[in-house]
Design an enzyme around this catalytic site. Structure first.
Site, PDB file in Angstrom:
ATOM      1  N   GLU A 216       0.841  -1.191   0.000  1.00 26.24           N
ATOM      2  CA  GLU A 216       0.000   0.000   0.000  1.00 26.24           C
ATOM      3  C   GLU A 216       0.878   1.242   0.000  1.00 26.24           C
ATOM      4  OE1 GLU A 216      -2.481  -0.253   3.455  1.00 26.24           O
ATOM      5  OE2 GLU A 216      -3.918  -1.603   2.520  1.00 26.24           O
ATOM      6  N   HIS A 255      -6.144   2.952   6.381  1.00 24.04           N
ATOM      7  CA  HIS A 255      -5.809   2.998   7.800  1.00 24.04           C
ATOM      8  C   HIS A 255      -4.602   3.881   8.047  1.00 24.04           C
ATOM      9  CE1 HIS A 255      -2.918   0.066   6.408  1.00 24.04           C
ATOM     10  NE2 HIS A 255      -3.874  -0.750   6.056  1.00 24.04           N
TER      11      HIS A 255
END
Length: 296
Positions: A216, A255
């Site tokens: 990510e 997140h």
């Protein structure tokens, strides 16, 4: 063989009497994990799923001998003390499926663990599973589902996404391959074990022939993986997808650990570093398994 945990790993569960701790204790034990004890302050002398409970990790060690790993189910602000307790009791591997941990606490616990020669997976990690041998945390959900989803084979799996920690193994299984060990590194802005530390462990594992990574944006983990390949600390095939290429600077993606800051941590930078190092970077996550099959 897999990495970090197997059927011989002696495990304690901190916070075993809580809702998550008790549920995951049954799961881990049901999968075959060698859970020797649990601990919750003030609950010593009880048991959960046939696992004896002690007030402290030290008491568990005194009763059962050295413990190799701890899985910690406590609220975020209590995690630092729990990690310190495990380290002081001689535990060398801690798994923390705990979110909303104060940043300064994470920095302290990572430093303390490293000074003691211990490893911390997380915080915010779903856990780790060495297929057919042991699971620490709640990756896999139930013993029945974990045995269906995670089948033995030559692929190691590292994921920065909790959800993809199950999706990528499913795709690998559907492609006719299996896994050695799969793990989720965690969701907090700072975590313990990183890809740059995990890949050399897979390098040393004779049963791992390649590694699949769901990456990510944000943080340095993918760049660490690229450096690891360049330094020949990892030489087996690595197939990786980096999520979040569309995200503009400053946007948090999914997140806390996935945020591009001050021009660093972008998908473009990560992909360039990985390709230059020789990793196999795919454009979509569904391409991970076919690429692995081609390489193996």
């Amino acid at each position: 063989m897999g990495i970090l945990v197997d059927e011989k790993t002696r495990v304690v569960i901190q916070g075993i009497t809580g809702r998550e701790g008790s549920a995951r204790a049954e799961y881990m034990k049901g999968y075959g994990t060698n859970v020797v004890a649990g601990c919750t302050p003030g609950r010593g002398g009880t048991d959960v799923a046939g696992i004896p409970v002690y007030n402290t990790v030290e008491e568990a060690v005194e009763k059962h001998g050295p413990i190799d790993a701890s899985v910690i189910f406590v609220p975020g602000p209590a995690l630092k003390d729990a990690v310190f307790e495990a380290v002081e009791a001689g535990v060398k591997f801690m798994v923390a499926p705990v979110e909303r941990v104060p940043l300064h606490d994470i920095i302290e616990m990572v430093a303390v663990a490293r000074r003691a020669g211990a490893r911390l997976l997380g915080p915010g990690a779903m856990g780790i599973i060495t297929v057919g041998k042991a699971v620490l945390g709640w990756l896999g959900g139930t013993a029945e589902w974990a045995k269906t989803l995670f089948v033995p084979g030559p692929v190691g799996v590292i994921s920065r996404s909790g959800g993809q920690s199950g999706t990528v193994p499913w795709a690998i299984r559907e492609a006719g391959l299996g896994m050695s060990t799969a793990l989720h590194v965690g969701t907090e802005p700072v975590t313990g074990l990183s890809m740059g530390e995990i890949l050399p462990l897979f390098q040393e594992d004779d049963e791992t022939g390649a590694v699949a990574v769901f990456g990510e944006i944000g943080g340095p983990q993918e760049e660490e993986a690229a450096r690891c390949i360049r330094d020949n600390k990892y030489t087996k095939p690595l197939v990786i997808f980096v999520a979040g290429a569309w995200a503009p600077a400053g946007m948090r993606f999914s997140h806390a650990s996935s945020i591009i800051e001050r021009g660093k941590g972008s998908a473009k930078e990560k992909i360039e570093a990985l390709k230059e190092a020789g990793a196999h970077v795919v454009d979509r996550p569904e391409q991970i398994a076919p690429m692995l099959k081609q390489l193996l």
